[in-house]
Design an enzyme around this catalytic site. Structure first.
Site, PDB file in Angstrom:
ATOM      1  N   LYS A  80       0.562  -1.530  -0.144  1.00  0.00           N
ATOM      2  CA  LYS A  80      -0.169  -0.219  -0.094  1.00  0.00           C
ATOM      3  C   LYS A  80       0.846   1.034   0.010  1.00  0.00           C
ATOM      4  CE  LYS A  80      -4.522   0.947   0.620  1.00  0.00           C
ATOM      5  NZ  LYS A  80      -5.888  -0.119  -0.197  1.00  0.00           N
ATOM      6  N   GLY A 180     -27.069  -0.381   1.523  1.00  0.00           N
ATOM      7  CA  GLY A 180     -26.532   0.625  -0.055  1.00  0.00           C
ATOM      8  C   GLY A 180     -26.183   0.370  -1.893  1.00  0.00           C
ATOM      9  N   GLY A 182     -25.005   1.265  -4.257  1.00  0.00           N
ATOM     10  CA  GLY A 182     -23.891   1.988  -4.774  1.00  0.00           C
ATOM     11  C   GLY A 182     -23.108   0.722  -5.689  1.00  0.00           C
ATOM     12  N   ASN A 183     -22.242   1.190  -6.851  1.00  0.00           N
ATOM     13  CA  ASN A 183     -21.648   0.340  -7.639  1.00  0.00           C
ATOM     14  C   ASN A 183     -21.665  -1.083  -7.730  1.00  0.00           C
ATOM     15  OD1 ASN A 183     -20.593   2.648  -9.858  1.00  0.00           O
ATOM     16  ND2 ASN A 183     -19.148   3.314  -8.300  1.00  0.00           N
ATOM     17  N   VAL A 184     -21.669  -1.759  -6.064  1.00  0.00           N
ATOM     18  CA  VAL A 184     -21.370  -3.191  -6.329  1.00  0.00           C
ATOM     19  C   VAL A 184     -22.604  -3.505  -5.928  1.00  0.00           C
ATOM     20  CG1 VAL A 184     -20.823  -4.705  -4.995  1.00  0.00           C
ATOM     21  CG2 VAL A 184     -19.324  -2.647  -5.828  1.00  0.00           C
ATOM     22  N   TYR A 186     -25.909  -2.423  -6.144  1.00  0.00           N
ATOM     23  CA  TYR A 186     -26.631  -2.368  -7.173  1.00  0.00           C
ATOM     24  C   TYR A 186     -26.731  -3.322  -7.791  1.00  0.00           C
ATOM     25  CZ  TYR A 186     -31.227  -0.893  -9.474  1.00  0.00           C
ATOM     26  OH  TYR A 186     -32.321  -1.360 -10.346  1.00  0.00           O
TER      27      TYR A 186
END
Ligand code: NAD
Length: 365
Positions: A80, A180, A182-184, A186
């Site tokens: 990271k 939630g 969102g991108n994932v 939905y």
């Protein structure tokens, strides 16, 4: 500030500090473990209040990446990068170029990607100075966005958990509460709907909820009511720490399986789920589809890997998340130990056993 005796130091192989006076770059890259391959992990830019806070973050997050990649069966290690600074105020082309130079200097031991505070545009800038950038390829199966693969991995995980806990081989009529959209979240809801699941959904953005009601026949739920529904599965796909002192007593679901990172507020909450007989699919196993996608995007670029092979292999690898979860669930039952503890053990067996330190290309270093 100590490094080797820091509370988050966990046998990291390398911690590198970078300073570029001209651009104002101050960054730390932590390479936790490269036994399985080069250390892949995002580059976070954040206005850390202290250098110690930045070091804590990079040590903790790099370690998490080793475990995540090992559990996803990728030939990658964990790393990271953190840039100390306000992304809205301190970011410049010169700073990103300096970061690229530093990453290049590690000779491929660390490969960077997007994270909080860095965008695809930033990675393209960093990539002007280094070969070791991923997650920016626009030719990939999903146009560079790993979220569809993450969502598919969550779907596969949820199916596996339902089979293990409820003995059901399909999701027809299985009740799932998704927090939630969102991108994932939905995309997950779409796949669940296609598989015949009964959906209960919530989001702080009303338009997302309205769309799910309209398109997926989902039932809208207000805010915190999502925790106490009489459903089979609770799928946290919003923020972290959804499993905490307040929510655990409310849960009626038999299974927790979702995309969100760091779902357990603390380890204690993982033990509590286990004691209550709620099957927890560990988040970093479940949501690894995204890193699998990023891995194959890189393979495509590096090895001229064809798009057809990429899409087929990517799906097969993401489906492999299901087999890893099965191993974790079975061991958890046999040993009466929480799933998140077993997941760590499985990861350690995979990367500790590999014991082949990745060597950077001397031509580049
Ligand atoms: P996103 O920002 O697109 O979606 C999150 C959704 O949650 C948003 O629609 C937001 O309005 C909603 N939300 C926020 N707080 C809420 C609350 N209190 N109640 C209900 N809804 C709330 O993010 P995403 O990319 O879909 O990621 C979802 C989660 O999965 C995050 O925790 C992320 O770290 C994790 N994750 C994502 C990926 C990926 O590939 N995108 C990979 C690994 C992990």
């Amino acid at each position: 500030m100590s490094v080797f005796s820091h509370s988050e130091f966990d046998d990291h192989q390398q911690v590198a500090f970078f300073n570029d006076g001209a651009s104002g770059l101050k960054a730390i890259i932590a390479v936790h473990n490269t036994n399985l391959g080069p250390a892949l992990g995002g580059c976070r830019m954040w206005p850390y209040e202290s250098e110690d806070e930045a070091l804590t973050d990079v040590l903790r997050l790099s370690r998490g990446m080793t475990y995540k990649s090992a559990l996803a069966n990728l030939s990658l290690g964990g790393g990271k990068a953190v840039i100390i600074g306000d992304p809205a105020r301190d970011k410049s082309d010169a700073l990103l170029h300096a970061m690229g130079d530093f990453i290049q200097g590690l000779g491929g031991r660390y490969i960077t990607a997007e994270d909080s505070g860095t965008s695809v545009a930033d990675l393209l800038k960093i990539g002007e100075k280094t070969d070791f950038v991923s997650g920016i390829d626009k030719v990939s199966a999903h146009g560079g966005d790993p979220s569809p693969s993450t969502a598919y991995g969550v779907f596969v995980s949820l199916r596996e958990a339902v089979y293990h806990k409820l003995g059901r081989t399909d999701l027809n009529g299985v009740k799932v509460a998704v927090q939630g959209l969102g991108n994932v979240g939905y995309r997950l809801a779409e796949q669940l709907s296609d598989a015949g699941a009964e959906l209960y959904v919530t989001d702080i953005i009303q338009a997302n909820v309205d769309r799910a009601v309209r398109e997926l026949n989902a039932i809208a739920v207000k805010g915190d009511q999502i925790f106490s529904l009489d459903v089979d599965v609770f799928a946290p796909c919003a923020l972290g720490a959804a499993i905490n002192d307040q929510t655990i007593p409310q849960l009626r679901a038999a299974i927790v399986a979702g995309a969100a990172n760091n779902q357990l507020a603390t380890a204690k909450h993982g033990y509590q789920l286990h004691q209550r007989g709620i099957l927890y699919a560990p988040d970093y196993v479940v949501n690894a589809g995204g890193i699998v996608d990023v891995f194959y995007q890189r393979k495509m670029l590096e090895e001229g890997y064809g798009l057809d092979n990429y899409a087929a292999d990517l799906d097969a690898k993401v489906e492999g998340i299901g087999a890893t979860l099965r191993e974790i669930f079975v061991r958890s039952d046999r040993e009466n130990v929480p799933t998140f503890v077993i997941a760590d053990q499985v990861a350690e067996e995979r990367f500790a056993g590999a014991n082949s330190l990745y060597q950077p290309d001397p031509a580049v270093a």
